[in-house]
Design an enzyme around this catalytic site. Structure first.
Site, PDB file in Angstrom:
ATOM      1  N   ARG B   8     104.696  15.684  -1.099  1.00 37.04           N
ATOM      2  CA  ARG B   8     103.327  15.712  -1.615  1.00 37.04           C
ATOM      3  C   ARG B   8     102.325  15.202  -0.593  1.00 37.04           C
ATOM      4  O   ARG B   8     101.148  15.525  -0.660  1.00 37.04           O
ATOM      5  CB  ARG B   8     103.218  14.915  -2.915  1.00 37.04           C
ATOM      6  N   SER B  35      97.561  10.761  -7.198  1.00 37.63           N
ATOM      7  CA  SER B  35      98.999  11.034  -7.122  1.00 37.63           C
ATOM      8  C   SER B  35      99.307  12.299  -6.326  1.00 37.63           C
ATOM      9  O   SER B  35     100.292  12.365  -5.603  1.00 37.63           O
ATOM     10  CB  SER B  35      99.579  11.185  -8.532  1.00 37.63           C
ATOM     11  N   GLU B  56      94.897  20.713 -18.283  1.00 35.96           N
ATOM     12  CA  GLU B  56      95.559  21.570 -17.293  1.00 35.96           C
ATOM     13  C   GLU B  56      95.286  23.055 -17.510  1.00 35.96           C
ATOM     14  O   GLU B  56      95.261  23.828 -16.555  1.00 35.96           O
ATOM     15  CB  GLU B  56      97.072  21.301 -17.293  1.00 35.96           C
ATOM     16  N   PHE B  81     103.253  19.549 -16.232  1.00 41.37           N
ATOM     17  CA  PHE B  81     102.012  19.969 -16.901  1.00 41.37           C
ATOM     18  C   PHE B  81     101.444  21.232 -16.248  1.00 41.37           C
ATOM     19  O   PHE B  81     100.923  22.113 -16.931  1.00 41.37           O
ATOM     20  CB  PHE B  81     100.979  18.848 -16.850  1.00 41.37           C
ATOM     21  N   HIS B 107     105.538  15.797  -8.085  1.00 40.32           N
ATOM     22  CA  HIS B 107     106.332  15.105  -9.101  1.00 40.32           C
ATOM     23  C   HIS B 107     107.274  16.040  -9.850  1.00 40.32           C
ATOM     24  O   HIS B 107     107.467  15.927 -11.049  1.00 40.32           O
ATOM     25  CB  HIS B 107     105.426  14.358 -10.084  1.00 40.32           C
ATOM     26  N   ASP B 115     109.738   7.640 -15.142  1.00 40.47           N
ATOM     27  CA  ASP B 115     108.918   8.190 -16.227  1.00 40.47           C
ATOM     28  C   ASP B 115     109.768   8.922 -17.272  1.00 40.47           C
ATOM     29  O   ASP B 115     109.334   9.111 -18.407  1.00 40.47           O
ATOM     30  CB  ASP B 115     107.855   9.139 -15.662  1.00 40.47           C
ATOM     31  N   ARG B 165     107.634  13.723  -5.554  1.00 38.17           N
ATOM     32  CA  ARG B 165     107.002  12.421  -5.484  1.00 38.17           C
ATOM     33  C   ARG B 165     107.704  11.504  -4.482  1.00 38.17           C
ATOM     34  O   ARG B 165     107.062  10.788  -3.732  1.00 38.17           O
ATOM     35  CB  ARG B 165     107.043  11.761  -6.870  1.00 38.17           C
TER      36      ARG B 165
END
Lengths: 292, 313
Positions: B8, B35, B56, B81, B107, B115, B165
């Site tokens: 990322r 992020s 989104e 998402f 991610h 998470d 991530r």
């Protein structure tokens, strides 16, 4: 052109489009007459007075953009595009047929004049906002108009986009709600009540204008009056009758998405033909209409 | 392979490079620009960065509108998402209209870590791969990610670029070039082919070293382009080695393993084993723990290869 003549000319265009809508859906054997007919005066007002566009140059950079968020009303868009000269009238009878540029829902990769493909409800306003952002970035004065159905307002993305436009100061966006009060399963108020549509848009920060969607003079005022604040987008809530112009379709949710039988088509075209003739005689002297 | 960086990291930085070079790139974010690293792009080009908030579907729609008007529109968010929540928008607006929208979420996969299952997207490659016109890229390291983003920006039409991530080893040198539709043979071998993508490329390379100790020479292929898949390179290798193990940090259903199985089934049927997550949701844990828990380590790949070789013989 006098105001009266301009209005008569637009009304004549709408009458022509209504006739075409029923004729093309009958020929196709399927389609969405109710919401196409309810939007005819709105779309005619846009294409034959409000929008700055040039049918000879569908990609003219400074043209105003039109996004038909309620993509199932494709016939009203196709009728306008044919009337404006984007496509030959002979294409209208190919609606929904294999190989046609006139898909069941608008396909921008097949039909010039369609800015973006639509058909999955609730997506048009976000696209219109994105177009408006890009136009602003490019210092292009063009405006973006987006026509939504009222049933479509039940989609959450509409309100995501409704939140976005005022936040980002998109005064170059105009939303129009074709508020005919009906959706597939019946009255919007019974299927999923929309509450106060005008109040909802106002709460999201839009300048709200209400008018009959069948009153061309009212539509012209609502769609051409500059906003009080140039950074605030305008929404026109246009109250309409689903199936407008065909006596047995008016106000009947059953005509959302089906083609008339041969007998029904004859009746409908007789009614619409008479209206077309009447509109033609009142606008006989008004031949200027069309794109500016 | 000592330095570790997350793929990322390439996202925001490469968008700045592209804008500096004069490309009309814009970025649309849904409240995750820190992020996804587009916050850096937003600082450099504030008028080209648009935050839609936690929305989104609107992110994709807005990006689509920007693309209609000639912008190269990148969208971020977390993979779960960006693809799942906005699938209809990606399908009916972006792909159906053939728009220049690059969905480049971060991610992805189980390496997002604690998470948990709600955020560990293991179906995104499958969802994106099936969309007509969508190109699917899964870069293995930060260098490949940068080049994948550059290729996507330079190539009209929709792209999906899967970013992670967690920091992963840097595999490639700065002279690496990304070719759309080309898989890269990283290590030659004759006994078994390991086809990997994303964070699993590092695991496959390590697995090959483990197998080497047993005298098994594994060929390792980085299939960074899942679609269009480089079937020629993969099937040619398969026909030479006679056995293929696919390695992905994704469900074994619909992702790299499926894509390779389809190619082999049509062109070069050989024994195949798929290393990946086996039709379950993720769970909370540290990335390294999860790689073990779901059987995605180099040791798991090597074990699969050995089993497969037994079948081959």
């Amino acid at each position: 052109m006098t105001d009266a003549a301009r209005i008569a000319a637009i009304e004549a265009k709408a009458a022509r489009m209504r006739y075409d809508i029923v004729e093309m859906i009958a020929e196709a054997g399927s389609g969405h007459p109710g919401g196409s007919l309810s939007a005819a005066d709105i779309v005619a007002t846009l294409y034959f007075h409000v929008l700055r566009h040039d049918p000879a140059r569908p990609d003219w950079p400074e043209r105003d953009r039109f996004v038909l968020s309620k993509g199932h009303a494709a016939p009203v868009l196709y009728a306008a595009l044919a009337e404006a000269g984007y496509l030959g009238r002979d294409h209208l009878k190919t609606l929904r047929k294999l190989g046609s540029m006139l898909q069941g829902h608008p396909d921008c990769q097949k039909c010039a004049g369609v800015e973006v493909s639509t058909g999955s409800l609730g997506q048009g306003l976000a696209i219109a906002n994105g177009m408006a952002l890009a136009l602003r970035l490019d210092e292009n004065p063009a405006r973006v108009f987006c026509l939504l159905g009222d049933g479509e307002l039940q989609e959450g993305e509409v309100w995501e986009a409704a939140m976005f436009a005022p936040h980002h100061g998109l005064g170059n966006v105009t939303a129009i709600v074709d508020h005919n009060g009906l959706q597939i399963d019946g009255a919007c108020s019974e299927v999923m009540c929309l509450g106060g549509v005008a109040e909802k848009w106002a709460a999201f920060g839009w300048e709200v204008r209400e008018t009959s969607g069948h009153d061309v003079e009212g539509l012209l005022d609502a769609l051409t009056e500059p906003p009080a604040d140039p950074a605030v987008p305008v929404v026109v809530v246009a109250y309409t009758v689903k199936g407008k112009g065909v006596s047995f379709m008016e106000g009947d949710a059953g005509w959302h998405g089906k083609a008339p039988s041969a007998e029904q088509t004859a009746t409908a075209l007789a009614e619409l033909g008479a209206a077309l003739e009447a509109a033609g005689s009142t606008s006989a002297s008004a031949t200027e209409g069309g794109a500016r | 392979m000592s330095e570790k960086r997350a793929t990322r990291e390439a996202y925001g930085a490469t968008l700045i490079e592209l804008a500096n070079e004069g490309l009309p790139v814009v970025a649309v974010d849904a409240d995750l620009s820190g992020s996804t690293t587009t916050a850096k792009f937003a600082s450099a080009y504030p008028d080209r960065h648009f935050n839609v908030g936690i929305a989104e579907q609107n992110m994709i729609g807005t990006a689509a509108g920007l693309a209609v008007e000639g912008k190269i529109a990148f969208t971020g968010s977390f993979a779960v998402f960006a693809t799942g929540r906005a699938y209809d928008q990606i399908r009916n607006t972006v792909c159906y209209s053939g728009l220049d929208v690059k969905v480049a979420p971060t991610h992805a996969g189980i390496t997002v870590g604690p998470d948990g299952g709600s955020h560990q997207m293991l179906e995104d490659i499958a969802l994106m791969r099936v969309l007509p016109g969508m190109r699917v890229l899964v870069p293995a390291d930060v260098v490949a990610a940068r080049e994948a983003i550059r290729v996507a920006a330079a190539t009209p039409g929709p792209f999906y670029i899967r970013l992670g991530r967690a920091a992963v080893p840097v595999i490639y040198d700065d002279d690496y070039t990304f070719e759309l539709g080309r898989a890269r043979v990283l290590r030659s071998g004759v006994h078994v082919t390991l086809v990997a993508c994303g964070v699993m490329v590092e695991q496959a390379l390590t697995a090959a070293e483990q197998l080497e100790l047993d005298g098994i020479h594994a060929e390792v292929i980085d299939a960074a382009t899942i679609k269009p898949l480089d079937a020629a390179t993969i099937t040619a290798s398969a026909l030479r080695t006679g056995a293929v193990v696919t390695c992905e940090e994704h469900s074994v259903i619909g992702g790299l393993g499926s894509a390779v199985a389809e190619a082999l089934g049509e062109l070069a049927p050989v024994p195949l084993a798929r290393v990946g997550v086996r039709d379950v949701f993720g769970t909370s844990g540290e990335p390294a723990e999860l790689m073990e828990h779901f059987g995605l380590t180099a040791t798991d790949i090597a074990a699969s290869a050995r089993e497969l070789l037994a079948r081959k013989r």
